[in-house]
Motif scaffolding. Structure first.
Motif, PDB file in Angstrom:
ATOM      1  N   SER A  75      99.731 140.430 -93.558  1.00 31.79           N
ATOM      2  CA  SER A  75      98.428 141.007 -94.184  1.00 31.79           C
ATOM      3  C   SER A  75      98.155 142.271 -94.259  1.00 31.79           C
ATOM      4  O   SER A  75      97.165 142.702 -95.235  1.00 31.79           O
ATOM      5  N   GLN A  76      98.990 143.554 -93.879  1.00 35.29           N
ATOM      6  CA  GLN A  76      98.752 144.882 -93.786  1.00 35.29           C
ATOM      7  C   GLN A  76      99.135 145.277 -95.109  1.00 35.29           C
ATOM      8  O   GLN A  76      98.495 146.215 -95.712  1.00 35.29           O
ATOM      9  N   GLU A  77     100.068 144.557 -95.996  1.00 37.03           N
ATOM     10  CA  GLU A  77     100.276 145.141 -97.154  1.00 37.03           C
ATOM     11  C   GLU A  77      99.211 144.759 -98.178  1.00 37.03           C
ATOM     12  O   GLU A  77      99.067 145.472 -99.237  1.00 37.03           O
ATOM     13  N   TYR A  78      98.334 143.884 -97.755  1.00 39.30           N
ATOM     14  CA  TYR A  78      97.106 143.465 -98.702  1.00 39.30           C
ATOM     15  C   TYR A  78      95.846 144.080 -98.262  1.00 39.30           C
ATOM     16  O   TYR A  78      94.898 143.661 -98.907  1.00 39.30           O
ATOM     17  N   SER A  79      95.782 144.707 -97.095  1.00 37.61           N
ATOM     18  CA  SER A  79      94.447 145.326 -96.739  1.00 37.61           C
ATOM     19  C   SER A  79      93.576 144.018 -96.264  1.00 37.61           C
ATOM     20  O   SER A  79      92.379 144.307 -96.768  1.00 37.61           O
ATOM     21  N   VAL A  80      94.104 142.728 -95.876  1.00 39.11           N
ATOM     22  CA  VAL A  80      93.150 141.724 -95.726  1.00 39.11           C
ATOM     23  C   VAL A  80      93.031 141.635 -94.295  1.00 39.11           C
ATOM     24  O   VAL A  80      94.110 141.272 -93.553  1.00 39.11           O
ATOM     25  N   ASN A  81      91.894 141.241 -93.919  1.00 37.70           N
ATOM     26  CA  ASN A  81      91.689 140.845 -92.731  1.00 37.70           C
ATOM     27  C   ASN A  81      91.483 139.068 -92.543  1.00 37.70           C
ATOM     28  O   ASN A  81      90.951 138.620 -93.496  1.00 37.70           O
ATOM     29  N   PHE A  82      92.011 138.463 -91.803  1.00 36.06           N
ATOM     30  CA  PHE A  82      92.043 137.235 -92.038  1.00 36.06           C
ATOM     31  C   PHE A  82      91.643 136.460 -90.425  1.00 36.06           C
ATOM     32  O   PHE A  82      91.645 137.308 -89.475  1.00 36.06           O
ATOM     33  N   GLU A  83      91.228 135.165 -90.382  1.00 39.10           N
ATOM     34  CA  GLU A  83      90.662 134.709 -89.066  1.00 39.10           C
ATOM     35  C   GLU A  83      91.919 133.836 -88.745  1.00 39.10           C
ATOM     36  O   GLU A  83      92.338 132.759 -89.396  1.00 39.10           O
ATOM     37  N   PRO A  84      92.503 134.261 -87.800  1.00 39.59           N
ATOM     38  CA  PRO A  84      93.536 133.247 -86.999  1.00 39.59           C
ATOM     39  C   PRO A  84      93.031 132.066 -86.273  1.00 39.59           C
ATOM     40  O   PRO A  84      92.128 132.328 -85.627  1.00 39.59           O
ATOM     41  N   VAL A  85      93.560 130.882 -86.562  1.00 39.82           N
ATOM     42  CA  VAL A  85      92.845 129.654 -85.765  1.00 39.82           C
ATOM     43  C   VAL A  85      94.064 128.656 -85.073  1.00 39.82           C
ATOM     44  O   VAL A  85      94.856 128.523 -86.021  1.00 39.82           O
ATOM     45  N   LEU A  86      94.101 128.428 -83.976  1.00 41.62           N
ATOM     46  CA  LEU A  86      94.977 127.629 -83.562  1.00 41.62           C
ATOM     47  C   LEU A  86      94.360 126.367 -83.025  1.00 41.62           C
ATOM     48  O   LEU A  86      93.347 126.328 -82.470  1.00 41.62           O
ATOM     49  N   VAL A  87      94.752 125.253 -83.738  1.00 37.95           N
ATOM     50  CA  VAL A  87      94.297 123.863 -83.440  1.00 37.95           C
ATOM     51  C   VAL A  87      95.384 123.093 -83.145  1.00 37.95           C
ATOM     52  O   VAL A  87      96.496 123.063 -83.430  1.00 37.95           O
ATOM     53  N   LYS A  88      95.075 122.110 -81.922  1.00 40.05           N
ATOM     54  CA  LYS A  88      95.872 121.215 -81.518  1.00 40.05           C
ATOM     55  C   LYS A  88      95.735 120.052 -82.182  1.00 40.05           C
ATOM     56  O   LYS A  88      94.607 119.566 -82.385  1.00 40.05           O
ATOM     57  N   GLY A  89      96.845 119.339 -82.316  1.00 45.41           N
ATOM     58  CA  GLY A  89      96.881 117.776 -83.063  1.00 45.41           C
ATOM     59  C   GLY A  89      97.895 117.128 -83.028  1.00 45.41           C
ATOM     60  O   GLY A  89      99.090 117.551 -82.789  1.00 45.41           O
ATOM     61  N   HIS A  90      97.626 115.771 -83.346  1.00 45.15           N
ATOM     62  CA  HIS A  90      98.863 114.912 -83.047  1.00 45.15           C
ATOM     63  C   HIS A  90      99.519 114.621 -84.353  1.00 45.15           C
ATOM     64  O   HIS A  90     100.931 114.372 -84.597  1.00 45.15           O
ATOM     65  N   HIS A  91      98.905 114.909 -85.437  1.00 44.96           N
ATOM     66  CA  HIS A  91      99.478 114.974 -86.742  1.00 44.96           C
ATOM     67  C   HIS A  91      99.093 116.100 -87.491  1.00 44.96           C
ATOM     68  O   HIS A  91      98.168 116.315 -88.026  1.00 44.96           O
ATOM     69  N   VAL A  92      99.917 116.847 -88.012  1.00 45.66           N
ATOM     70  CA  VAL A  92      99.875 118.083 -88.721  1.00 45.66           C
ATOM     71  C   VAL A  92      99.091 118.106 -89.979  1.00 45.66           C
ATOM     72  O   VAL A  92      97.838 118.857 -90.139  1.00 45.66           O
ATOM     73  N   ALA A  93      99.368 117.245 -90.781  1.00 43.11           N
ATOM     74  CA  ALA A  93      98.798 117.068 -92.037  1.00 43.11           C
ATOM     75  C   ALA A  93      97.284 116.595 -91.977  1.00 43.11           C
ATOM     76  O   ALA A  93      96.371 117.197 -92.713  1.00 43.11           O
ATOM     77  N   SER A  94      96.971 115.667 -91.196  1.00 41.56           N
ATOM     78  CA  SER A  94      95.645 115.250 -90.805  1.00 41.56           C
ATOM     79  C   SER A  94      94.789 116.402 -90.105  1.00 41.56           C
ATOM     80  O   SER A  94      93.560 116.474 -90.579  1.00 41.56           O
ATOM     81  N   THR A  95      95.394 117.114 -89.280  1.00 42.08           N
ATOM     82  CA  THR A  95      94.656 117.981 -88.668  1.00 42.08           C
ATOM     83  C   THR A  95      94.336 119.262 -89.671  1.00 42.08           C
ATOM     84  O   THR A  95      93.073 119.659 -89.638  1.00 42.08           O
TER      85      THR A  95
END
Length: 142
Positions: A75-95
């Motif tokens: 992200s530093q190359e683009y000077s963009v701040n992002f929101e990091p989100v960690l989510v737990k789930g049983h099925h990645v695509a559905s999550t």
């Protein structure tokens, strides 16, 4: 048009390429970028020790930290701040799809293939499942 961009990543090369597209669009459009890592909860039928479960969870959470550190570096190359989100789930695509729906995401930018070639062959790719089970626009990056 794209005020909220979702970039799910797993640390694979394709997910990082997709992240770069998300960072680029976010920088040009002034969009909010959310970088999502889904911590896939492994199926547990029977476990003798809670220590084993805790060890697996700690290992997965450490991998997620590395994924977000890589995203921060990119992200530093683009000077963009992002929101990091960690989510737990049983099925990645559905999550991913549930997160996109719950947070009014405008577009999902995802890599065409992530980690796990055998799982992808048997079950189909996460990107494929996201694409076919969401009503959101999806940009799939090779």
């Amino acid at each position: 048009m794209y005020s909220k961009i979702l970039s799910p990543i797993d640390g694979s090369d394709n997910s990082i390429r997709a992240l770069r597209h998300g960072l680029f669009l976010s920088s040009k459009l002034g969009s909010k970028l959310t970088v999502l890592n889904v911590l896939e909860i492994p199926p547990v039928v029977y476990v003798q020790s809670q220590k084993v479960v805790d060890s697996v969870n700690n290992s997965l959470e450490n991998e997620s930290k590395k994924v977000f550190e890589r995203a921060d570096t990119e992200s530093q190359e683009y000077s963009v701040n992002f929101e990091p989100v960690l989510v737990k789930g049983h099925h990645v695509a559905s999550t991913i799809n549930e997160y996109a729906d719950q947070h009014d995401i405008d577009v999902i930018i995802i890599g065409s293939r992530g980690h796990g070639k055998i799982k992808t062959t048997i079950m189909g790719s996460v990107a494929h499942n996201v694409f076919h089970h969401t009503k959101k626009p999806v940009l799939i990056i090779k």
